[in-house]
Design a protein around this motif. Structure first.
Motif, PDB file in Angstrom:
ATOM      1  N   UNK A 384       0.874  -0.776   0.077  1.00  0.00           N
ATOM      2  CA  UNK A 384      -0.065  -0.050  -0.096  1.00  0.00           C
ATOM      3  C   UNK A 384       0.699   1.368  -0.266  1.00  0.00           C
ATOM      4  N   UNK A 385       1.743   0.979   1.202  1.00  0.00           N
ATOM      5  CA  UNK A 385       3.030   2.085   0.760  1.00  0.00           C
ATOM      6  C   UNK A 385       3.508   2.128  -0.161  1.00  0.00           C
ATOM      7  N   UNK A 386       3.985   1.655  -1.179  1.00  0.00           N
ATOM      8  CA  UNK A 386       4.682   1.313  -2.644  1.00  0.00           C
ATOM      9  C   UNK A 386       3.431   2.132  -4.099  1.00  0.00           C
ATOM     10  N   UNK A 387       2.559   1.479  -3.705  1.00  0.00           N
ATOM     11  CA  UNK A 387       1.044   2.206  -4.957  1.00  0.00           C
ATOM     12  C   UNK A 387       1.062   3.579  -4.458  1.00  0.00           C
ATOM     13  N   UNK A 388       0.718   3.955  -3.142  1.00  0.00           N
ATOM     14  CA  UNK A 388       0.239   5.591  -2.663  1.00  0.00           C
ATOM     15  C   UNK A 388       1.631   6.465  -3.192  1.00  0.00           C
ATOM     16  N   UNK A 389       2.688   6.306  -2.582  1.00  0.00           N
ATOM     17  CA  UNK A 389       3.843   6.295  -2.708  1.00  0.00           C
ATOM     18  C   UNK A 389       3.998   7.060  -4.256  1.00  0.00           C
ATOM     19  N   UNK A 390       3.834   5.591  -5.328  1.00  0.00           N
ATOM     20  CA  UNK A 390       4.198   6.017  -6.857  1.00  0.00           C
ATOM     21  C   UNK A 390       2.764   7.121  -7.749  1.00  0.00           C
ATOM     22  N   UNK A 391       1.227   6.937  -6.637  1.00  0.00           N
ATOM     23  CA  UNK A 391       0.365   7.172  -7.341  1.00  0.00           C
ATOM     24  C   UNK A 391       0.676   8.784  -7.321  1.00  0.00           C
ATOM     25  N   UNK A 392       1.729   9.469  -5.910  1.00  0.00           N
ATOM     26  CA  UNK A 392       1.518  10.675  -5.555  1.00  0.00           C
ATOM     27  C   UNK A 392       2.327  11.421  -6.561  1.00  0.00           C
ATOM     28  N   UNK A 429      -3.535  -4.030 -10.304  1.00  0.00           N
ATOM     29  CA  UNK A 429      -4.074  -5.535 -11.129  1.00  0.00           C
ATOM     30  C   UNK A 429      -2.705  -6.158 -11.179  1.00  0.00           C
ATOM     31  N   UNK A 430      -1.439  -5.284 -11.128  1.00  0.00           N
ATOM     32  CA  UNK A 430      -0.071  -5.480 -10.634  1.00  0.00           C
ATOM     33  C   UNK A 430      -0.306  -6.374  -9.770  1.00  0.00           C
ATOM     34  N   UNK A 431      -0.294  -5.399  -8.270  1.00  0.00           N
ATOM     35  CA  UNK A 431      -0.809  -6.779  -6.874  1.00  0.00           C
ATOM     36  C   UNK A 431      -1.220  -7.238  -6.709  1.00  0.00           C
ATOM     37  N   UNK A 432      -3.023  -7.593  -7.906  1.00  0.00           N
ATOM     38  CA  UNK A 432      -3.163  -8.793  -7.861  1.00  0.00           C
ATOM     39  C   UNK A 432      -2.584 -10.165  -8.540  1.00  0.00           C
ATOM     40  N   UNK A 433      -2.169 -10.265  -9.070  1.00  0.00           N
ATOM     41  CA  UNK A 433      -2.233 -10.282 -10.166  1.00  0.00           C
ATOM     42  C   UNK A 433      -0.631 -11.374  -9.564  1.00  0.00           C
TER      43      UNK A 433
END
Length: 702
Positions: A384-392, A429-433
């Motif tokens: 979650x931290x990596x996804x949120x950081x990338x999305x920011x 999708x990458x997370x779910x895969x």
């Protein structure tokens, strides 16, 4: 004085010119249409007939005339004075029309009074324009959608489960596909309840991670039973299939969301087509029809004035950039397009790097999932931290790249949204895969007797639901932390520290694309996890309500109006199209989970089936033969192929009809454009004649 003399006198006093020099506007006022307005009653007709005529046709003609409101009121008074007294208070048809019109108006006012955040949205639109207002309208739509979706899930899954557990009704387990005799004992082990004394702070950690006391509750998939309840109520048999209700509720939940999105997209598309266009007609529509006469008070009037100002600003900015693009030379165009291609590959590189970081973080987090304490919580939240950081960070870099590409405002919004869509939704999708790659077995049956990785995922559906829960909760926490730790301090520094650096930074702008993609990302997370965490729509409703007030506070206290705005009509349609893309991604996840992955043997309502979908044919097999044959016929090729062919025929018909209407609209627009050019030419000729007439008079005097 006759009626014709009164009309000529009005033309003289209104324009300041004698009747022989009256303009085309006053000549048009003496047309047969206006003669119907200033009509005298026919003395040969009866009073009832005259009342019927005076209450229908002249009123309708007067309403359609392009006259000032004061003139219409005066004409209406003249009509009422000239008309004879009506018998029995007027005709029944006229009374019915007036009653229906008043009822509709009162109903709209009543519904507007109970509409969610109506006055707040009006205030936002007046201060920051329709683009920012469209974000909050979109947020309100998602709040209502999630709340109604929760009511659907609660009515068919949550409440029946609570009732059957509390009443202690004896269930009957279906024996059609019970595999307990063939399942190894290790595959049935699942004990999420902690053993021994639990430290107090671990309850807080469980609340954040969805483990412990939250894991085995109505929050997640693993707590629901695989039972078919059969009992007798008031002399009749009552049966309720919980696994079937669980699956069908998820299907209807997705169908309901799709219907709401399509209906809203159709409404937004009609508004975009009706108000679209960059010709003079759009400015005329804003100037002459954009005002809301229901505005009461100076405050509402100023808000509406600002709203119209922002709309004109957007259209003028679009026209300026189009003229600048048309004036570019061939060398400038080659340079511009080459720069855009280079920036495109730079943005793609940033997005791919973010995907690689998400996959690595997810793998590392799952390998260290057994770590306890604060460090274990950090490992759990690492994806979650990596996804949120990338999305920011990546959208900020892409916004700077978009400034170099020099797109028009509307195109800039579209490009930013597309890049953010690819980043946010594909990262999910990458997370779910990555999760599925670790859940599924890639070896032989001897190495994987449970048909899934039971050693690390005793109830893999609950694990996926926990990941979606953590993503949603972490997104809310980050939004609140940014408001308290970043946005408020930035505003205070800018307002109280007069430095060149702070003045250059200034207050932040409310960036609509990134905020909209945050909503789409959050809603996609809910759709993805709703099958594994049924209470996720309720939690998301609370989250969006909190987010609405947080964004409202930061908008009015920390933000300034955007220097570059965009058209809200086309953007509203694009927001819904992006939301539809997120819905499709979540649908793919649900279909793959239902049809391909083996359910967990130790938990959930589908623990006795090889696939979740197997509950449907088993439930159909116990229906009466006539009902079963009818349902199988609907699903057969004998029904689906003709239905598909008929759908194609209707689709081709409506496409052809839309093409014909489009050509007709284009021809009418061309005619309106030519009519406007003719009027401009006539006005220029009149001005030339006015300039030449004084010179001719001076020549005659000489």
């Amino acid at each position: 004085m006759t009626i014709e003399q009164q009309r000529q006198g009005f033309a003289f006093t209104g324009s300041g010119h004698p009747p022989d020099q009256e303009s085309l506007r006053f000549r048009r006022a003496s047309s047969p249409m206006s003669a119907q307005i200033y009509h005298e009653p026919d003395r040969g007709t009866s009073p009832a007939q005259e009342a019927e005529q005076s209450g229908s046709e002249p009123t309708r003609e007067l309403r359609n005339m392009a006259f000032p409101m004061a003139l219409k009121k005066a004409v209406r008074q003249v009509q009422q004075m000239q008309a004879p007294a009506q018998f029995s208070g007027g005709s029944w048809k006229q009374k019915k029309t007036i009653f229906v019109r008043k009822f509709k108006s009162n109903a709209r006012e009543f519904l507007y009074f109970f509409s969610l955040w109506g006055k707040t949205l009006q205030k936002i639109g007046g201060n920051f324009g329709g683009g920012v207002q469209s974000y909050f309208i979109f947020l309100r739509f998602l709040v209502v959608l999630n709340f109604v979706s929760f009511l659907l899930i609660a009515g068919f899954v949550l409440i029946p489960s609570i009732v059957f557990r509390s009443v202690d009704i004896k269930p009957e387990i279906s024996n059609a596909n019970v595999l307990s005799a063939q399942i190894p004992a290790d595959c049935l082990k699942y004990d999420p309840n902690p053993q021994g004394l639990v430290v107090f702070y671990e309850f807080f950690l469980d609340l954040l991670s969805g483990t412990g006391f939250m894991e085995y509750s109505y929050m997640f998939y693993g707590y629901y039973n695989n039972t078919v309840v059969v009992t007798s109520l008031v002399g009749s048999d009552f049966s309720y299939n919980l696994p079937l209700a669980y699956l069908l509720t998820a299907v209807f939940y997705f169908a309901f969301c799709l219907i709401c999105i399509i209906a809203r997209m159709g409404k937004a598309a009609r508004v975009a087509v009706r108000t679209g266009g960059s010709d003079v007609r759009s400015y005329s529509m804003i100037v002459f029809t954009g005002w809301d006469y229901g505005c009461l008070g100076s405050k509402a009037t100023k808000l509406k004035q600002r709203n119209i100002y922002y709309r004109l600003q957007v259209d003028l900015e679009e026209e300026r950039l189009k003229k600048h693009a048309a004036s570019l030379t061939l060398c400038n165009k080659v340079t511009l397009y080459s720069l855009r291609v280079l920036m495109f590959f730079v943005a793609i590189g940033l997005i791919v790097a973010t995907f690689f970081a998400i996959a690595s973080a997810t793998t590392f987090s799952q390998k260290n999932s057994n770590v306890q304490g604060i460090l274990g919580l950090l490992y759990t939240y690492l994806p979650s931290i990596v996804i949120t950081t990338g999305n920011f960070l990546v959208p900020l870099l892409c916004d700077q790249i978009a400034l170099l590409e020099k797109y028009p405002p509307s195109a800039t919004v579209v490009v930013a949204l597309l890049r953010a869509v690819v980043l946010r939704l594909v990262s999910l999708g990458i997370l779910l895969y990555t999760l599925w790659n670790q859940i599924e077995c890639h070896g032989s049956t001897d190495m994987c007797p449970c048909h899934y990785n039971h050693n690390n995922y005793q109830c893999w559906e609950t694990s996926v639901g926990q990941e979606m829960y953590k993503l949603m909760l972490f997104d809310l926490l980050v939004s609140i932390a940014l408001l308290v730790l970043v946005e408020f301090p930035r505003r205070m520094v800018v307002d109280h520290w007069s430095c060149k650096l702070t003045q250059w930074v200034g207050r932040q702008e409310f960036v609509v694309p990134s905020n909209v993609l945050g909503l789409v990302y959050g809603q996609t997370v809910v759709w993805t996890g709703a099958l594994f965490c049924p209470l996720l729509p309720l939690i998301n409703t609370v989250k969006f309500v909190i987010l609405f007030y947080c964004k409202k506070i930061t908008l009015f206290n920390n933000c300034r109006p955007a220097l570059r705005t965009f058209r809200s009509t086309t953007s509203a349609f694009f927001f819904l199209a992006v939301l539809l893309f997120g819905w499709i991604l979540a649908l793919v996840v649900m279909i793959y989970s239902v049809a391909e992955i083996h359910p967990s043997f130790a938990c959930g309502p589908f623990r006795s089936f090889f696939r979740m979908w197997n509950i449907v044919p088993e439930s159909l097999s116990i229906l009466p033969k006539g009902t079963r044959d009818f349902l199988f016929f609907i699903g057969s090729q004998a029904f689906s192929v003709p239905l598909f062919a008929a759908s194609c025929v209707f689709m081709c018909y409506f496409i052809a009809l839309a093409s014909i209407y489009g050509k007709s609209v284009a021809m009418l627009r061309a005619q309106l454009k030519l009519a406007g050019q003719d009027k401009q030419f006539l006005v220029k000729q009149i001005e030339k004649m006015k300039l030449l007439s004084p010179q001719d008079n001076e020549g005659d005097q000489d």
